[in-house]
Design a protein around this motif. Structure first.
Motif, short mmCIF file in Angstrom:
data_model
loop_
_atom_site.label_atom_id
_atom_site.label_comp_id
_atom_site.label_asym_id
_atom_site.label_seq_id
_atom_site.Cartn_x
_atom_site.Cartn_y
_atom_site.Cartn_z
N GLY A 144 24.82 -25.38 40.47
CA GLY A 144 26.00 -25.45 41.32
C GLY A 144 26.24 -24.67 42.20
N CYS A 145 26.27 -23.26 42.48
CA CYS A 145 26.37 -22.53 43.57
C CYS A 145 25.19 -22.40 44.87
N VAL B 181 30.26 -19.02 48.49
CA VAL B 181 30.22 -20.63 47.74
C VAL B 181 30.50 -20.23 46.43
N ALA B 182 30.55 -19.00 46.00
CA ALA B 182 30.25 -18.44 44.43
C ALA B 182 31.56 -18.16 44.39
N SER B 183 31.73 -17.13 45.35
CA SER B 183 33.36 -16.65 45.30
C SER B 183 34.50 -18.05 45.11
N VAL B 184 34.78 -18.72 45.98
CA VAL B 184 35.41 -20.02 45.83
C VAL B 184 35.15 -20.96 44.77
N LEU B 185 33.82 -21.80 44.52
CA LEU B 185 33.59 -22.41 42.85
C LEU B 185 34.07 -21.91 42.19
N GLY B 186 33.80 -20.21 41.76
CA GLY B 186 34.26 -19.08 40.83
C GLY B 186 36.04 -19.33 40.63
N TYR B 187 36.58 -18.84 41.61
CA TYR B 187 38.33 -18.84 41.67
C TYR B 187 38.54 -20.30 40.85
N SER C 292 40.81 -28.75 44.21
CA SER C 292 41.34 -27.50 45.34
C SER C 292 39.87 -26.16 46.24
N ALA C 293 38.99 -27.24 45.57
CA ALA C 293 37.60 -26.03 45.70
C ALA C 293 36.83 -27.28 47.58
N SER C 294 37.38 -27.98 47.82
CA SER C 294 37.01 -29.21 49.47
C SER C 294 37.95 -28.35 49.59
N LYS C 295 39.51 -28.13 49.59
CA LYS C 295 40.38 -27.70 50.82
C LYS C 295 40.22 -26.32 51.15
N PRO D 218 30.33 -33.98 45.25
CA PRO D 218 29.83 -32.90 44.77
C PRO D 218 30.45 -31.91 43.86
N CYS D 219 31.91 -31.59 44.16
CA CYS D 219 32.50 -30.39 43.05
C CYS D 219 33.53 -31.46 42.06
#
Length: 259
Positions: free
Chosen positions: A161-162, A182-188, A224-227, A245-246
């Motif tokens: 996904g990342c 990208v990995a940091s945002v999707l992980g949070y 949250s991820a898109s924001k 996609p998120c």
């Protein structure tokens, strides 16, 4: 026998006498041997390359003013504290060198938990993987409590996904983004999914209530991820395009939690 004795007498006749032993042999008797002198009679000043210095060139020796067993130090070294204090004071903290900032981790966590809160783009662009690793472990641990050993699926789907979001965001944004960001945002933003898997420990998520909770959690994570991506990459008016996609990515995590 008398003939043999005469032969020996004639054979050993020589002009050498015992009195000549005091003289130097091999033709050096007339040369004065400078090394054949008694003790105290040799003149050392006559050696080649040596001359006694004039009286004015002699350096007077200064008397020793120290005490016995307490010599006067010629060099006083600086203390170790003064030598190393300046270098250690300039060093950043160890956690900061490792890229772990608890203040930023807390701010990112609050941004995910509060979807309506404005995201700080300067903080979100940091490559912070400490929080995402903890959240992935927590998500796998809550799945383990329900009898699902899914750690491999969690990390595998996260990596795929990342990678997909990294390619998509680089195509959509003008500035570009790094894979670590990208990995940091999707992980949070996986934090709400931990709440969903925690609900699955207490009751089943396959009923109507579970479907509603799952849909809310997926929307929460994707929003949250898109924001965060929109604020970090200055992609105004494209939040829905990034949220779709998120939502697909977090939908796969939701399926793991439910089934």
């Amino acid at each position: 026998m008398s003939g043999f004795d005469n032969f020996n007498t004639d054979f050993y006749q020589t002009s050498y006498s015992i009195d000549d032993q005091g003289q130097a042999g091999y033709g050096y008797g007339n040369t004065e041997d400078p090394y054949n002198k008694g003790y105290g009679q040799y003149d050392y000043s006559q050696q080649a390359g040596y001359a006694a210095p004039p009286p004015g060139m002699m350096q007077p020796q200064q008397p020793y003013t120290g005490q016995i067993y307490q010599p006067t130090p010629a060099f006083t070294p600086a203390s170790s504290q003064s030598v190393y204090s300046s270098s250690f004071d300039d060093e950043p903290p160890l956690l900061e060198e490792l890229g772990i900032n608890f203040d930023h981790i807390w701010q990112k966590t609050l941004t995910v938990l509060h979807p309506m809160k404005a995201a700080d783009g300067s903080i979100m662009t940091e490559t912070d993987l400490a929080g995402p690793m903890v959240f992935c472990l927590a998500f796998g641990a809550t799945l383990l409590l329900t009898g699902k050993i899914q750690f491999g699926y969690v990390y595998g789907i996260s990596a795929i996904g990342c990678l997909g979001m990294y390619c998509l965001l680089n195509l959509m944004s003008m500035t570009g983004v790094s894979f670590g960001c990208v990995a940091s945002v999707l992980g949070y933003c996986l934090l709400p999914m931990i709440l969903l898997s925690s609900f699955g420990v207490l009751f089943s998520l396959q009923g109507l209530m579970g479907i509603i909770i799952t849909a809310v959690i997926i929307g929460w994570c994707s929003f949250s991820a898109s924001k965060i991506f929109i604020s970090a990459l200055a992609m105004d008016g494209q939040q829905l395009l990034v949220a779709y996609p998120c939502a697909l990515l977090y939908g796969v995590f939701a399926l793991i939690s439910v089934f």
